[in-house]
Design an enzyme around this catalytic site. Structure first.
Site, PDB file in Angstrom:
ATOM      1  N   ARG A  50       0.837  -1.212   0.000  1.00 23.94           N
ATOM      2  CA  ARG A  50       0.000   0.000   0.000  1.00 23.94           C
ATOM      3  C   ARG A  50       0.870   1.260   0.000  1.00 23.94           C
ATOM      4  O   ARG A  50       0.534   2.258  -0.642  1.00 23.94           O
ATOM      5  CB  ARG A  50      -0.955  -0.015   1.202  1.00 23.94           C
ATOM      6  CG  ARG A  50      -1.963   1.135   1.159  1.00 23.94           C
ATOM      7  CD  ARG A  50      -3.046   1.000   2.222  1.00 23.94           C
ATOM      8  NE  ARG A  50      -2.501   1.098   3.566  1.00 23.94           N
ATOM      9  CZ  ARG A  50      -3.219   0.946   4.679  1.00 23.94           C
ATOM     10  NH1 ARG A  50      -4.517   0.670   4.607  1.00 23.94           N
ATOM     11  NH2 ARG A  50      -2.651   1.045   5.862  1.00 23.94           N
ATOM     12  N   LYS A 149      -2.697   7.107   1.405  1.00 24.71           N
ATOM     13  CA  LYS A 149      -2.438   7.307   2.834  1.00 24.71           C
ATOM     14  C   LYS A 149      -1.382   8.392   2.956  1.00 24.71           C
ATOM     15  O   LYS A 149      -0.201   8.123   3.171  1.00 24.71           O
ATOM     16  CB  LYS A 149      -2.001   5.984   3.463  1.00 24.71           C
ATOM     17  CG  LYS A 149      -2.402   5.914   4.913  1.00 24.71           C
ATOM     18  CD  LYS A 149      -2.406   4.502   5.424  1.00 24.71           C
ATOM     19  CE  LYS A 149      -2.377   4.478   6.935  1.00 24.71           C
ATOM     20  NZ  LYS A 149      -3.390   5.279   7.596  1.00 24.71           N
ATOM     21  N   GLU A 182     -16.159   6.493   5.940  1.00 23.26           N
ATOM     22  CA  GLU A 182     -15.360   5.760   6.926  1.00 23.26           C
ATOM     23  C   GLU A 182     -15.320   6.578   8.205  1.00 23.26           C
ATOM     24  O   GLU A 182     -15.998   7.604   8.315  1.00 23.26           O
ATOM     25  CB  GLU A 182     -13.951   5.478   6.395  1.00 23.26           C
ATOM     26  CG  GLU A 182     -13.152   6.722   6.021  1.00 23.26           C
ATOM     27  CD  GLU A 182     -11.744   6.408   5.506  1.00 23.26           C
ATOM     28  OE1 GLU A 182     -11.276   5.271   5.629  1.00 23.26           O
ATOM     29  OE2 GLU A 182     -11.104   7.348   4.995  1.00 23.26           O
TER      30      GLU A 182
HETATM   31  N1  PMP Z   1      -9.223   4.844   7.301  1.00 18.77           N
HETATM   32  C1  PMP Z   1      -8.308   5.771   7.610  1.00 18.77           C
HETATM   33  C2  PMP Z   1      -8.585   7.188   7.264  1.00 18.77           C
HETATM   34  C3  PMP Z   1      -7.119   5.396   8.241  1.00 18.77           C
HETATM   35  O1  PMP Z   1      -6.196   6.309   8.541  1.00 18.77           O
HETATM   36  C4  PMP Z   1      -6.900   4.036   8.556  1.00 18.77           C
HETATM   37  C5  PMP Z   1      -5.606   3.588   9.173  1.00 18.77           C
HETATM   38  N2  PMP Z   1      -5.381   4.069  10.436  1.00 18.77           N
HETATM   39  C6  PMP Z   1      -7.903   3.103   8.252  1.00 18.77           C
HETATM   40  C7  PMP Z   1      -9.041   3.542   7.595  1.00 18.77           C
HETATM   41  C8  PMP Z   1      -7.746   1.650   8.580  1.00 18.77           C
HETATM   42  O2  PMP Z   1      -6.775   1.059   7.769  1.00 18.77           O
HETATM   43  P1  PMP Z   1      -5.843  -0.127   8.284  1.00 18.77           P
HETATM   44  O3  PMP Z   1      -6.745  -1.258   8.642  1.00 18.77           O
HETATM   45  O4  PMP Z   1      -4.979  -0.439   7.121  1.00 18.77           O
HETATM   46  O5  PMP Z   1      -5.108   0.378   9.449  1.00 18.77           O
END
Ligand code: PMP
Length: 290
Positions: A50, A149, A182
């Site tokens: 990622r 990210k 989200e």
């Molecule tokens: N959404 C956002 C905005 C995030 O920053 C994160 C990670 N902290 C997630 C979802 C969850 O992703 P992951 O399971 O890869 O940590």
């Protein structure tokens, strides 16, 4: 604590990045949040994949190969004697001028911080969270795609402040069309009957590593998984709701905008997934000490 910066390790007080780094000046850079459990780095390959995708999308050429990036993370954990911890991997655009133009930044900086930390208190897992929808909507994917990210988290920070002002730990963020995207740092799921639903990436969700693990575990358990457009109404009438993230793992949401979700306690599907998730985190991942 020993912090990795561009191939060298520094004590915490000497671990420094220039004030001319565009990561600081413009939020120009990318990151990953990764967990170590039981002496292993969980889903390390997926996190580095990622990171490379984020880098590609912002035209940042990473100074390390995929394998070198994995090694830097593992080695930083080893030097800090991490068995269970949280790892922050970030890549900044590097030192440039005060101007915005990234072509003045000659070399990106890679930083790895590995810490022994637990994000949320156990009580949250037992009782579940009370959350609210906040006015700040998730970034438009045509402006700054939430799939990247990036170090520019002001959109999420503003939503977090609004959640805190409302007395909550987390927030539901909608997209500009009013569909659920989200949470500020986590993906969101609902359970209705035998179906698990979570917003699609097009709706403004990050391609969460934990999200994917949960989707796989749910399918293995015979649940169906869909990615429909979800409205707040869908959340209110869900049997169960939970969020997923590397730091948060899986946490039940028991109240949203004053509506009690399901029974008002973490439900059986969520608890079943938590159990499977914990078994997986304990038993898989890239070994740190072998
Ligand atoms: N959404 C956002 C905005 C995030 O920053 C994160 C990670 N902290 C997630 C979802 C969850 O992703 P992951 O399971 O890869 O940590």
């Amino acid at each position: 604590m020993k912090i990795y910066i561009d191939g060298k390790y520094y004590d915490q007080k000497n671990a420094k990045i220039s004030v001319f780094d565009h990561g600081l000046l413009y939020g120009d850079g990318i990151f990953e949040g990764i967990r170590a459990y039981n002496g292993r780095v969980f889903k390390l390959k997926e996190h580095i994949d990622r990171l490379f995708d984020s880098a590609k999308s912002i035209l940042l050429s990473l100074p390390l190969s995929h394998a070198e990036m994995m090694r830097a993370v593992v080695e930083t954990c080893r030097r800090n004697k991490i068995r269970d911890g949280y790892i922050r991997l970030l890549v900044t655009r590097g030192v440039g001028t005060l101007g915005l133009n990234p072509n003045r930044c000659k070399s990106p900086s890679v930083v790895v911080i590995a810490d022994k930390m637990q994000l949320y208190p156990e009580e949250f897992y037992q009782k579940g969270l009370d959350i609210i929808t906040v006015p700040t909507t998730r970034n438009l994917h045509s402006a700054l795609n939430p799939a990247i990210k990036s170090l520019n988290y002001l959109n999420n920070v503003l939503a977090k402040i609004e959640a805190n002002n409302g007395g909550c730990e987390e927030a539901v963020m909608l997209n500009s069309q009013g569909f659920v995207a989200e949470c500020t740092g986590d993906n969101l799921f609902i359970v209705k009957g035998n179906q698990l639903s979570t917003p699609s990436l097009a709706a403004g969700a990050l391609y969460g590593i934990t999200r994917q693990v949960v989707i796989d575990l749910a399918k293995e358990s015979g649940l169906t998984v869909a990615e429909p457009n979800l409205t707040r109404y869908d959340l209110f009438i869900a049997d169960e709701c939970f969020l997923t993230g590397t730091g948060a793992e899986i946490i039940s949401e028991v109240k949203i905008d004053g509506r009690v979700i399901g029974s008002g306690t973490p439900g059986p599907v969520t608890r079943g997934l938590v159990e499977k998730f914990r078994a997986l985190t304990n038993a898989s991942g890239q070994s740190i000490y072998d």
